[in-house]
Design an enzyme around this catalytic site. Structure first.
Site, PDB file in Angstrom:
ATOM      1  N   SER A  12       0.606  -1.224  -0.455  1.00 35.28           N
ATOM      2  CA  SER A  12       0.115   0.172   0.227  1.00 35.28           C
ATOM      3  C   SER A  12       0.888   1.289  -0.175  1.00 35.28           C
ATOM      4  O   SER A  12       0.360   2.695   0.021  1.00 35.28           O
ATOM      5  CB  SER A  12      -0.627   0.210   1.240  1.00 35.28           C
ATOM      6  N   VAL A  62      -0.933 -11.170   6.743  1.00 34.33           N
ATOM      7  CA  VAL A  62      -0.038 -11.941   6.445  1.00 34.33           C
ATOM      8  C   VAL A  62       0.964 -12.818   7.412  1.00 34.33           C
ATOM      9  O   VAL A  62       1.519 -14.532   7.093  1.00 34.33           O
ATOM     10  CB  VAL A  62       1.797 -11.577   5.812  1.00 34.33           C
ATOM     11  N   TYR A 153      14.572  -8.323  13.947  1.00 33.85           N
ATOM     12  CA  TYR A 153      14.919  -7.740  12.439  1.00 33.85           C
ATOM     13  C   TYR A 153      15.554  -8.945  11.640  1.00 33.85           C
ATOM     14  O   TYR A 153      15.661  -9.164  10.309  1.00 33.85           O
ATOM     15  CB  TYR A 153      14.602  -6.823  13.009  1.00 33.85           C
TER      16      TYR A 153
END
Length: 240
Positions: A12, A62, A153
């Protein structure tokens, strides 16, 4: 309507939107994914339509395996196998490791790594039956280099790269390529809070990259020209 169909997760805004637009320019009808419809997703769809892409919005989280499977199986029933899948959805939740909360670890791994399985598992069998396709995962330079405060991460992105290499070996005989693109510091909402004066001395090009510079590489990897490239992680880092 084009014959080539693509799905881009986390599309998006930012890098995801740039990738969706690049694929549209390359002749794909692009379906974008985000958690829920928003003004940003509507703007992205409008931009895609202006480029001649007839896609749509596929809204699901997701990290939610059941929701992803239901949405993607429904999409395949209507559209057939995608010719390209780009895994771009990702989050960061930074903290030095001794101060990291359980939830920060779990969420980042669930979204960034879990989505690799949750999105591709319903789609890969269909791509195999269709006889080919392109898979590109957006990783990060942090996956190889590491970064203080981003143990979660870094772990998620390193795991995605390793998973992609293994999947590439499985799918190469089926005509499906699997590659990763690993951006460095790119001008997005995720990097907007960074102190450029502190960061840029480590970047030989002395600037942040643009989403379009990541997207152009993804577009090439999704094209017929990249048919003999698989199992690779290509860095877009300005020399970092």
């Amino acid at each position: 309507m084009n014959s080539n169909k693509a799905i881009v997760t986390g599309a998006s805004r930012g890098i995801g939107r740039a990738i969706a637009e690049e694929l549209a320019r390359g002749g794909f009808d692009v379906t974008i994914n985000c958690r829920a419809a928003s003004e940003e997703s509507a703007a992205t769809l409008e931009a895609l339509r202006s480029l001649g892409s007839d896609g749509g919005l596929l809204a699901f989280d997701v990290s939610d395996r059941n929701a992803a499977r239901k949405a993607l199986e429904g999409w395949v029933a209507e559209n057939g196998a995608p010719q390209a899948v780009v895994l771009n959805a990702g989050i960061a939740s930074d903290a030095i490791f001794p101060m990291m909360e359980d939830d920060a670890w779990d969420k980042v791994l669930s979204v960034n790594l879990g989505s690799f399985y949750n999105v591709l598992r319903p789609l890969v069998p269909e791509m195999v039956l269709a006889g080919g396709g392109r898979i590109v995962a957006v990783s990060s330079a942090t996956g190889r280099d590491g970064r203080a405060g981003q143990t979660n991460y870094a772990a998620s992105k390193a795991a995605v790269e390793s998973a992609a290499r293994s999947l590439a070996l499985e799918l190469a005989p089926r005509g499906i390529t699997v590659n990763c693109v690993a951006p460095g510091y790119i001008e997005t909402a995720m990097t907007s809070a960074l102190d450029a004066k502190a960061v840029l001395p480590s970047v030989p090009m002395r600037r942040f990259g643009k989403p379009s510079e990541v997207a152009s590489l993804v577009g090439w990897l999704a094209s017929p020209a990249a048919g003999y490239v698989t199992g690779q992680t290509i860095r877009v880092t300005g020399g970092l």
